[in-house]
Design an enzyme around this catalytic site. Structure first.
Site, PDB file in Angstrom:
ATOM      1  N   GLY A  88       0.835  -1.203   0.000  1.00 45.93           N
ATOM      2  CA  GLY A  88       0.000   0.000   0.000  1.00 45.93           C
ATOM      3  C   GLY A  88       0.864   1.244   0.000  1.00 45.93           C
ATOM      4  N   GLY A  90       2.733   3.804   1.344  1.00 51.68           N
ATOM      5  CA  GLY A  90       3.252   4.088   2.680  1.00 51.68           C
ATOM      6  C   GLY A  90       3.806   5.486   2.802  1.00 51.68           C
ATOM      7  N   LYS A 111       4.254  12.200  -3.529  1.00 46.28           N
ATOM      8  CA  LYS A 111       5.157  11.173  -2.988  1.00 46.28           C
ATOM      9  C   LYS A 111       6.045  11.834  -1.931  1.00 46.28           C
ATOM     10  CE  LYS A 111       8.359   7.625  -4.731  1.00 46.28           C
ATOM     11  NZ  LYS A 111       8.831   6.977  -5.960  1.00 46.28           N
ATOM     12  N   ASP A 123       8.797   6.065   7.593  1.00 46.48           N
ATOM     13  CA  ASP A 123       8.392   7.367   8.145  1.00 46.48           C
ATOM     14  C   ASP A 123       7.451   8.140   7.223  1.00 46.48           C
ATOM     15  OD1 ASP A 123      10.067   8.040   6.099  1.00 46.48           O
ATOM     16  OD2 ASP A 123      11.499   9.167   7.318  1.00 46.48           O
ATOM     17  N   ARG A 174       3.606  13.553  -8.753  1.00 47.29           N
ATOM     18  CA  ARG A 174       3.724  12.597  -9.855  1.00 47.29           C
ATOM     19  C   ARG A 174       2.419  12.564 -10.631  1.00 47.29           C
ATOM     20  NH1 ARG A 174       6.110   6.813  -8.437  1.00 47.29           N
ATOM     21  NH2 ARG A 174       4.156   6.329  -7.376  1.00 47.29           N
ATOM     22  N   ASP A 250       4.571  -4.658  -7.483  1.00 45.86           N
ATOM     23  CA  ASP A 250       3.895  -3.408  -7.086  1.00 45.86           C
ATOM     24  C   ASP A 250       4.443  -2.227  -7.868  1.00 45.86           C
ATOM     25  OD1 ASP A 250       6.130  -4.288  -5.393  1.00 45.86           O
ATOM     26  OD2 ASP A 250       5.969  -2.299  -4.497  1.00 45.86           O
ATOM     27  N   ASP A 260       7.837   4.221 -10.778  1.00 49.99           N
ATOM     28  CA  ASP A 260       8.640   4.040  -9.572  1.00 49.99           C
ATOM     29  C   ASP A 260      10.136   4.056  -9.857  1.00 49.99           C
ATOM     30  OD1 ASP A 260       8.883   3.890  -6.861  1.00 49.99           O
ATOM     31  OD2 ASP A 260       7.176   2.531  -6.686  1.00 49.99           O
TER      32      ASP A 260
END
Ligand code: AMP
Ligand code: MG
Length: 486
Positions: A88, A90, A111, A123, A174, A250, A260
């Site tokens: 997911g 994060g 992001k 974090d 993004r 992912d 990514d």
């Protein structure tokens, strides 16, 4: 306060609630715009001219969410280095889907915008260097004509993030056709709720592959479309020497965009075994492994889709296997065509594959630079003097010339095909690092980054004065290492 002119919709948020968690971005202490992509903004129909920098920073850090934004973290799972995990967003949020002037719909994603219920031990933050890296490489990929997510802006948060040392924090905006991943389907499948998977399949078809809705088996048609796009995407990567570096499921987009940008890098000396990522000890995601990894990932997508493909499990499996097996041949034939174009060859001849393999073999043997070898061929710059001292290349050169002549095409047609396929400029790893070091250093010097971005806007056009951007690293990239963009 003047706004950029977002037109948000939220189709993803209309999926069942299991697919996301609503989360507000963390507050940034002192946001400051580091880079903003005016060209992309205007393509999106956004107007930054009336927006002062402070308001821009406030809105693109999440401090002052634009009107109509409805941030959420998307749920997904994924196979990371072969191992399944529930993941997911994060450290990212979908702010909304922006409706562009041409009628298309794009995800607007922050992001580095703070923790979410999916953060696990992370974090939720991102550091400036890696966000600028994603900005630079994604825009370079776009310049190279490769489907990719785009980068609208990087805003420094004015807060430190702790990695091995204290680094400046940042948020990247993004832009993606969507963030539906192979892992999104793995998540829906792992929850074992057939309605959830069905809803997701319908959503993906409606958003990306509307023609599949009329197919006898829409989920199978969807799988076939994704296989098709992914084959083309990986062919593009191999064309320009791109190494994604972390092809976990992912990080594989359903719509066929490169997504990514963490430990990605570009190949310098030609060697299919090159892998730069520090965490990829087994070289799973090495340059030449990318096609077979793509197929492995597609098999995970096929597995996730099984219940939606056919109610009869055996039938579903047989159909899915057949689809995934098709990838290898699809990829191979496109890869050969791509290599033909790189060599300027029209039509096909039975010797083409040997011609291609032998040129790659020569490069491998000589540790020749991948990009420069092809761009020198395009420019007719493989000098006769050099060939005499390199008899294997001289013999190859003769065969190549004979093949071109047999093709019967005028030289300028050959040359223009080659020039359109072989970039002169790629983001050289050492130059990327130098630009990022300057941008994140004490002086915050953005000039090298901006120059590099500018060169990479037109990577196929050789221009005088830019010779430095064609220089390989001194050790041909041997000592180079990349890190996950956390
Ligand atoms: P990636 O390797 O960037 O694709 O990330 C894999 C997973 O780790 C995703 O679920 C990310 O959201 C999560 N992740 C990466 N970095 C962080 C971070 N700093 N804080 C929280 N989650 C993170
Ligand atoms: Mg990821």
């Amino acid at each position: 306060m003047a706004s950029l002119g977002w037109r948000f919709d939220h189709s993803y948020a209309r999926l069942p609630e299991a697919m996301f968690a609503r989360v507000a971005p963390a507050r940034a202490r002192d946001p400051r715009v580091v880079v903003f992509n005016h060209t992309l903004a205007s393509t999106l129909g956004l107007d930054a001219s009336a927006v002062d920098l402070q308001s821009l920073a406030a809105s693109l850090s999440g401090n002052a969410l634009p009107e109509g934004a409805l941030p959420l973290a998307q749920a997904y799972a994924g196979h990371q280095f072969g191992h399944f995990a529930m993941l997911g967003d994060g450290r990212a949020l979908l702010v909304g889907e922006h409706l562009c002037p041409d009628g298309s719909r794009v995800d607007i994603h922050f992001k580095g915008s703070g923790p979410t219920p999916f953060s696990r031990r992370g974090d939720g933050r991102a550091a400036l260097g890696p966000m600028l890296r994603e900005y630079l490489i994604s825009e370079a990929m776009h310049g190279l004509g490769i489907p990719t997510t785009r980068s609208l802006a990087v805003v420094a948060t004015g807060e430190a993030v702790f990695r091995e040392s204290l680094l400046d924090g940042a948020v990247l905006t993004r832009v993606a056709r969507s963030h539906l991943r192979v892992g999104t389907f793995e998540y829906a499948s792992a929850r074992n709720e057939p309605e959830l998977l069905d809803a997701l399949v319908r959503y993906a078809i409606d958003r990306h592959y509307p023609d599949c809705a009329a197919a006898e088996r829409p989920a199978l048609a969807l799988l076939n479309q994704v296989i098709d796009r992914q084959a083309s995407l990986v062919v593009h990567w191999l064309r320009v020497g791109f190494i994604h570096g972390v092809m976990n499921t992912d990080n594989m987009s359903i719509c066929g965009e490169t997504i990514d940008y963490g430990p990605c890098a570009f190949l310098e000396r030609y060697d299919p075994a090159v892998a730069f990522s520090s965490i990829d000890q087994g070289k799973r995601y090495a340059f030449g492994n990318q096609p077979s990894i793509a197929q492995w990932n597609l098999a995970r997508l096929a597995e996730a889709l099984l219940p939606a493909i056919d109610a009869d499990a055996d039938q579903a499996l047989a159909l899915a296997e057949e689809a995934v097996n098709r990838f290898a041949e699809l990829y191979r034939s496109r890869q050969v065509d791509m290599m033909r174009a790189k060599l300027g060859l029209a039509g096909d001849s039975s010797d083409d594959e040997a011609l291609i393999t032998d040129f790659l073999g020569w490069m491998r043997e000589r540790d020749a630079d991948y990009t420069n070898s092809f761009s020198m061929l395009s420019a007719g710059r493989i000098a006769a003097g050099k060939l005499e001292s390199d008899s294997s290349l001289a013999a190859w050169h003769q065969r190549w010339q004979a093949r071109l002549q047999a093709g019967g095409e005028p030289l300028d047609a050959v040359t223009s095909r080659m020039r359109a396929t072989n970039p002169v400029y790629i983001p050289r790893n050492h130059q990327v690092e130098a630009a990022l070091a300057a941008a994140t250093g004490p002086a915050g010097d953005l000039q090298p980054l901006e120059r590099l971005l500018d060169v990479l806007k037109r990577p196929y056009l050789e221009r005088p004065g830019l010779e430095a951007y064609t220089q390989p690293a001194q050790d041909a990239g041997r000592g180079y290492q990349t890190f996950c963009g956390t």
